[in-house]
Design a protein around this motif. Sequence first.
Motif, PDB file in Angstrom:
ATOM      1  N   ALA A 116       0.696  -1.323  -0.127  1.00  0.00           N
ATOM      2  CA  ALA A 116       0.038  -0.066   0.039  1.00  0.00           C
ATOM      3  C   ALA A 116       0.799   1.213   0.115  1.00  0.00           C
ATOM      4  CB  ALA A 116      -0.779   0.032   1.200  1.00  0.00           C
ATOM      5  N   PHE A 117       2.117   1.276   0.659  1.00  0.00           N
ATOM      6  CA  PHE A 117       2.578   2.395   0.871  1.00  0.00           C
ATOM      7  C   PHE A 117       3.571   2.483  -0.291  1.00  0.00           C
ATOM      8  CE2 PHE A 117       1.720   2.830   5.647  1.00  0.00           C
ATOM      9  CZ  PHE A 117       1.529   4.244   5.589  1.00  0.00           C
ATOM     10  N   GLY A 118       3.985   1.420  -0.917  1.00  0.00           N
ATOM     11  CA  GLY A 118       4.861   1.419  -2.238  1.00  0.00           C
ATOM     12  C   GLY A 118       3.792   1.836  -3.487  1.00  0.00           C
ATOM     13  N   GLU A 119       2.753   1.566  -3.206  1.00  0.00           N
ATOM     14  CA  GLU A 119       1.583   2.214  -4.587  1.00  0.00           C
ATOM     15  C   GLU A 119       1.417   3.642  -3.951  1.00  0.00           C
ATOM     16  OE1 GLU A 119      -3.218   1.841  -5.819  1.00  0.00           O
ATOM     17  OE2 GLU A 119      -2.509   0.193  -4.303  1.00  0.00           O
ATOM     18  N   LEU A 120       1.367   4.006  -2.884  1.00  0.00           N
ATOM     19  CA  LEU A 120       1.038   5.561  -2.473  1.00  0.00           C
ATOM     20  C   LEU A 120       2.386   6.455  -2.734  1.00  0.00           C
ATOM     21  CD1 LEU A 120      -0.532   5.514   0.875  1.00  0.00           C
ATOM     22  CD2 LEU A 120      -1.526   6.508  -1.073  1.00  0.00           C
ATOM     23  N   ALA A 121       3.412   5.816  -2.525  1.00  0.00           N
ATOM     24  CA  ALA A 121       4.956   6.699  -3.132  1.00  0.00           C
ATOM     25  C   ALA A 121       4.869   6.770  -4.464  1.00  0.00           C
ATOM     26  CB  ALA A 121       6.036   5.789  -2.524  1.00  0.00           C
ATOM     27  N   ARG A 136      -8.443  -1.457   0.408  1.00  0.00           N
ATOM     28  CA  ARG A 136      -8.598  -2.213  -0.648  1.00  0.00           C
ATOM     29  C   ARG A 136      -7.502  -3.444  -0.564  1.00  0.00           C
ATOM     30  NH1 ARG A 136      -9.628   2.342  -3.511  1.00  0.00           N
ATOM     31  NH2 ARG A 136      -7.528   2.508  -4.374  1.00  0.00           N
ATOM     32  N   ARG A 137      -6.271  -3.109  -0.359  1.00  0.00           N
ATOM     33  CA  ARG A 137      -5.075  -4.121  -0.189  1.00  0.00           C
ATOM     34  C   ARG A 137      -5.683  -5.298   1.002  1.00  0.00           C
ATOM     35  NH1 ARG A 137      -1.247  -4.265  -4.046  1.00  0.00           N
ATOM     36  NH2 ARG A 137      -0.761  -2.232  -4.585  1.00  0.00           N
ATOM     37  N   VAL A 138      -6.170  -4.747   2.048  1.00  0.00           N
ATOM     38  CA  VAL A 138      -6.427  -5.516   3.266  1.00  0.00           C
ATOM     39  C   VAL A 138      -7.566  -6.382   2.728  1.00  0.00           C
ATOM     40  CG1 VAL A 138      -7.167  -5.684   5.331  1.00  0.00           C
ATOM     41  CG2 VAL A 138      -5.501  -4.058   5.061  1.00  0.00           C
ATOM     42  N   GLY A 139      -8.727  -5.929   1.894  1.00  0.00           N
ATOM     43  CA  GLY A 139      -9.875  -6.321   1.719  1.00  0.00           C
ATOM     44  C   GLY A 139      -9.520  -7.783   0.702  1.00  0.00           C
ATOM     45  N   ARG A 140      -8.463  -7.502  -0.169  1.00  0.00           N
ATOM     46  CA  ARG A 140      -8.196  -8.261  -1.322  1.00  0.00           C
ATOM     47  C   ARG A 140      -7.412  -9.725  -0.434  1.00  0.00           C
ATOM     48  NH1 ARG A 140      -4.766  -4.943  -4.596  1.00  0.00           N
ATOM     49  NH2 ARG A 140      -6.310  -3.160  -4.873  1.00  0.00           N
ATOM     50  N   ARG A 141      -6.764  -9.510   0.533  1.00  0.00           N
ATOM     51  CA  ARG A 141      -6.260 -10.728   1.367  1.00  0.00           C
ATOM     52  C   ARG A 141      -6.821 -11.128   2.335  1.00  0.00           C
ATOM     53  NH1 ARG A 141       0.036  -9.863   1.777  1.00  0.00           N
ATOM     54  NH2 ARG A 141       0.617  -8.652  -0.134  1.00  0.00           N
ATOM     55  N   ALA A 142      -7.829 -10.565   3.002  1.00  0.00           N
ATOM     56  CA  ALA A 142      -8.466 -11.140   4.237  1.00  0.00           C
ATOM     57  C   ALA A 142     -10.064 -10.600   4.102  1.00  0.00           C
ATOM     58  CB  ALA A 142      -7.813 -10.550   5.541  1.00  0.00           C
ATOM     59  N   PRO A 143     -10.932 -11.720   4.415  1.00  0.00           N
ATOM     60  CA  PRO A 143     -12.253 -11.512   4.868  1.00  0.00           C
ATOM     61  C   PRO A 143     -12.589 -10.244   5.787  1.00  0.00           C
ATOM     62  CG  PRO A 143     -11.641 -13.523   5.866  1.00  0.00           C
ATOM     63  CD  PRO A 143     -10.472 -12.846   5.209  1.00  0.00           C
ATOM     64  N   ALA A 144     -13.636  -9.621   5.992  1.00  0.00           N
ATOM     65  CA  ALA A 144     -14.083  -8.743   7.010  1.00  0.00           C
ATOM     66  C   ALA A 144     -14.293  -9.494   8.032  1.00  0.00           C
ATOM     67  CB  ALA A 144     -15.513  -7.955   6.189  1.00  0.00           C
ATOM     68  N   LEU A 145     -14.130  -8.890   9.298  1.00  0.00           N
ATOM     69  CA  LEU A 145     -14.673  -9.397  10.494  1.00  0.00           C
ATOM     70  C   LEU A 145     -16.282  -9.226  10.727  1.00  0.00           C
ATOM     71  CD1 LEU A 145     -11.891  -7.596  12.345  1.00  0.00           C
ATOM     72  CD2 LEU A 145     -11.807 -10.029  11.726  1.00  0.00           C
ATOM     73  N   THR A 146     -16.847 -10.071  11.404  1.00  0.00           N
ATOM     74  CA  THR A 146     -18.219 -10.044  11.909  1.00  0.00           C
ATOM     75  C   THR A 146     -18.384  -8.842  12.859  1.00  0.00           C
ATOM     76  OG1 THR A 146     -18.582 -12.582  11.338  1.00  0.00           O
ATOM     77  CG2 THR A 146     -20.256 -11.217  12.646  1.00  0.00           C
ATOM     78  N   ALA A 147     -18.862  -7.810  12.450  1.00  0.00           N
ATOM     79  CA  ALA A 147     -18.925  -6.614  13.197  1.00  0.00           C
ATOM     80  C   ALA A 147     -20.428  -5.924  13.513  1.00  0.00           C
ATOM     81  CB  ALA A 147     -18.035  -5.669  12.899  1.00  0.00           C
ATOM     82  N   TRP A 176      -6.264   6.101   2.426  1.00  0.00           N
ATOM     83  CA  TRP A 176      -6.677   5.069   3.538  1.00  0.00           C
ATOM     84  C   TRP A 176      -7.337   4.142   2.442  1.00  0.00           C
ATOM     85  CZ3 TRP A 176      -6.795   2.871   7.730  1.00  0.00           C
ATOM     86  CH2 TRP A 176      -7.813   2.280   7.969  1.00  0.00           C
ATOM     87  N   GLU A 177      -8.180   4.494   1.300  1.00  0.00           N
ATOM     88  CA  GLU A 177      -8.955   3.517   0.509  1.00  0.00           C
ATOM     89  C   GLU A 177      -8.009   2.524  -0.070  1.00  0.00           C
ATOM     90  OE1 GLU A 177     -11.956   2.648   0.082  1.00  0.00           O
ATOM     91  OE2 GLU A 177     -12.469   3.864   1.732  1.00  0.00           O
ATOM     92  N   LYS A 178      -6.634   3.044  -0.441  1.00  0.00           N
ATOM     93  CA  LYS A 178      -5.758   2.100  -1.065  1.00  0.00           C
ATOM     94  C   LYS A 178      -5.226   1.055  -0.030  1.00  0.00           C
ATOM     95  CE  LYS A 178      -3.707   5.291  -4.475  1.00  0.00           C
ATOM     96  NZ  LYS A 178      -4.560   4.911  -5.467  1.00  0.00           N
ATOM     97  N   LEU A 179      -5.076   1.217   1.147  1.00  0.00           N
ATOM     98  CA  LEU A 179      -4.855   0.463   2.049  1.00  0.00           C
ATOM     99  C   LEU A 179      -5.880  -0.550   2.431  1.00  0.00           C
ATOM    100  CD1 LEU A 179      -3.063  -0.828   4.642  1.00  0.00           C
ATOM    101  CD2 LEU A 179      -4.651   0.561   6.003  1.00  0.00           C
TER     102      LEU A 179
END
Length: 176
Positions: free
Chosen positions: A75-80, A102-113, A97-100
């Motif tokens: 994410a920080f590489g993409e930002l830079a 999206r990266r997290v969302g591609r790698r892991a499911p959302a928590l039950t919140a 924030w949206e870039k981060l």
Amino acid sequence: MPVAPSGTTITTTTTGTMTLHTTTVPTGTARAVGAMDLALPATFEAFYTLHHDRYLAYARAHMSSTAAAAALREAFGELATHWSHVLRRPNPTAEAWEKLVRRVGRRAPALTAGTTSYVQYQVVVLHHLAGCSVNAVADTTGLEPCRVRYLLRTWSPPGRCGSSRIGADLSKTVPR
């Protein structure tokens, strides 16, 4: 010395009135060929320093420390790479924030919140799992503090009406 998103050391050179920040980044090839010097804008370094810990806490709420660190590097590489474009956006903080997210969302499911929106989910995770204050959540996401407060007030945790925590099992997800 500050640490660059790649995990390498930043050196600072001052000539007259101008300061140049240089970071040595490994080339990433299978065999070590050498390194390349990249000049990171001071605004990017400041942004990285300000947001790194909160971004990492959000990512660690969803995945292992190793995977979270990798997601942050990407994410920080993409930002830079696109930093000048990000700064031209109406809300650079929200764009980053949206870039981060999206990266997290591609790698892991959302928590039950038990959230009612994508934005409320992010606010709840940052506030209740990462331990960020309302102002810190606003600074991290680019939202107004009054919107953060509203999203937190209107959130109903699953199975615990009126509770102020997601749950004992999820609160252990992010080390404090």
